[in-house]
Write a protein that holds these residues in place. Structure first.
Motif, short mmCIF file in Angstrom:
data_model
loop_
_atom_site.label_atom_id
_atom_site.label_comp_id
_atom_site.label_asym_id
_atom_site.label_seq_id
_atom_site.Cartn_x
_atom_site.Cartn_y
_atom_site.Cartn_z
N SER A 49 0.84 -1.21 0.00
CA SER A 49 0.00 0.00 0.00
C SER A 49 0.86 1.25 0.00
CB SER A 49 -0.94 0.01 1.21
OG SER A 49 -1.85 -1.05 1.13
N ARG A 50 1.92 1.20 0.77
CA ARG A 50 2.85 2.35 0.83
C ARG A 50 3.49 2.57 -0.55
NH1 ARG A 50 3.39 6.92 2.57
NH2 ARG A 50 5.47 7.60 3.04
N GLN A 51 3.91 1.49 -1.20
CA GLN A 51 4.48 1.61 -2.55
C GLN A 51 3.43 2.15 -3.52
OE1 GLN A 51 5.97 -2.23 -3.69
NE2 GLN A 51 7.59 -2.23 -2.17
N TYR A 52 2.19 1.71 -3.34
CA TYR A 52 1.11 2.17 -4.21
C TYR A 52 0.90 3.67 -4.06
CZ TYR A 52 -3.50 2.69 -6.29
OH TYR A 52 -4.56 3.11 -7.06
N VAL A 53 0.87 4.16 -2.83
CA VAL A 53 0.70 5.59 -2.58
C VAL A 53 1.83 6.37 -3.25
CG1 VAL A 53 0.78 7.37 -0.77
CG2 VAL A 53 -0.68 5.37 -0.49
N LYS A 54 3.05 5.90 -3.12
CA LYS A 54 4.20 6.58 -3.75
C LYS A 54 4.08 6.56 -5.27
CE LYS A 54 7.47 5.80 0.02
NZ LYS A 54 8.70 5.11 0.44
N ALA A 55 3.66 5.42 -5.83
CA ALA A 55 3.51 5.32 -7.28
C ALA A 55 2.43 6.26 -7.80
CB ALA A 55 3.19 3.87 -7.68
N VAL A 56 1.34 6.37 -7.06
CA VAL A 56 0.25 7.27 -7.45
C VAL A 56 0.69 8.72 -7.37
CG1 VAL A 56 -2.05 8.11 -6.79
CG2 VAL A 56 -1.62 5.65 -6.92
N SER A 57 1.45 9.05 -6.33
CA SER A 57 1.90 10.44 -6.18
C SER A 57 2.91 10.83 -7.26
CB SER A 57 2.47 10.69 -4.79
OG SER A 57 3.69 10.01 -4.63
N SER A 113 -0.57 4.99 -13.86
CA SER A 113 0.81 4.63 -14.22
C SER A 113 0.97 3.12 -14.18
CB SER A 113 1.81 5.30 -13.27
OG SER A 113 1.74 4.72 -11.98
N ARG A 114 1.94 2.62 -14.92
CA ARG A 114 2.17 1.18 -15.00
C ARG A 114 2.44 0.59 -13.63
NH1 ARG A 114 5.98 -2.25 -14.86
NH2 ARG A 114 6.37 -4.01 -16.20
N VAL A 171 0.18 -2.24 -11.56
CA VAL A 171 0.74 -3.53 -11.14
C VAL A 171 0.55 -3.73 -9.64
CG1 VAL A 171 2.93 -4.80 -10.84
CG2 VAL A 171 2.42 -3.70 -13.03
N LEU A 172 0.84 -2.70 -8.86
CA LEU A 172 0.67 -2.79 -7.41
C LEU A 172 -0.79 -2.97 -7.04
CD1 LEU A 172 3.24 -0.07 -6.34
CD2 LEU A 172 3.36 -2.50 -5.77
N GLN A 173 -1.68 -2.23 -7.70
CA GLN A 173 -3.11 -2.35 -7.41
C GLN A 173 -3.61 -3.75 -7.70
OE1 GLN A 173 -5.29 -0.67 -5.73
NE2 GLN A 173 -6.75 -2.27 -6.17
N LYS A 174 -3.15 -4.33 -8.79
CA LYS A 174 -3.57 -5.70 -9.13
C LYS A 174 -3.12 -6.68 -8.06
CE LYS A 174 -3.23 -9.24 -12.64
NZ LYS A 174 -2.40 -9.84 -13.64
N GLU A 175 -1.87 -6.54 -7.61
CA GLU A 175 -1.36 -7.44 -6.57
C GLU A 175 -2.11 -7.25 -5.25
OE1 GLU A 175 2.78 -8.97 -4.52
OE2 GLU A 175 2.88 -7.45 -6.07
#
Length: 168
Positions: free
Chosen positions: A43-51, A57-58, A62-66
């Motif tokens: 979730s933390r990685q997802y928040v960083k990827a979204v920001s 974004s790719r 990927v993180l959301q799917k997992e």
């Protein structure tokens, strides 16, 4: 012999005598902690990827799917959990704590191989105690086979994180 109470008593004594009660409890606690921690980190990685790149974004996809496949965490739930800078900060939010608890329980039920309605509980629903014990054994052997196949499948698809966890 053959009554439900007798079979239940024999099953319980064997379970405790073989040390499976302690082992199952330990496995469940470990799987719960690992699942809650993994859900937070993803979730933390997802928040960083979204920001950085937005929700489309790719990396975010990927993180959301997992997150969705592994812990049933939607994008909104992941954002709620991942907003905490640390795990301890995340659990101060009641909703995030609830989502992490659910993720831990899901991982615990999955990884400790406890029969649930969604995995193998129906295998052991016979009223005949002998068939029920056979069902429990078949349930366990099916779970071990499925667990091994899932690990191998993830390794073959190049999931390095699974390989590292397996080696650890």
């Amino acid at each position: 012999w053959g009554t439900r109470e007798t079979t239940s008593t024999i099953n319980s004594v064997a379970f405790k005598g073989l040390g499976l009660e302690w082992l199952t409890g330990y496995a469940r606690r470990f799987a719960y902690n690992a699942g809650a921690s993994d859900a937070y980190l993803l979730s933390r990685q997802y928040v960083k990827a979204v920001s950085k790149g937005g929700a489309n974004s790719r990396q975010a996809k990927v993180l959301q799917k997992e997150l969705l496949e592994t812990y049933e965490l939607t994008a909104n739930k992941a954002m709620t959990v991942g907003k905490g800078k640390t795990f301890n900060a995340a659990i101060k939010n009641d909703k995030a704590k609830q989502f992490l608890n659910e993720s831990g329980l899901k991982a615990s039920n999955r990884d400790a191989l406890i029969p649930q309605v969604d995995n193998r509980l129906l295998f052991t629903q016979s009223k005949d105690p002998r068939i029920r014990m056979l069902g429990q054994f078949l349930s366990w052997s099916q779970a071990k086979s499925a667990q091994t196949n899932k690990i191998l499948q993830r390794l073959e698809s190049g999931d390095v994180r699974t390989l590292i966890k397996l080696l650890a």
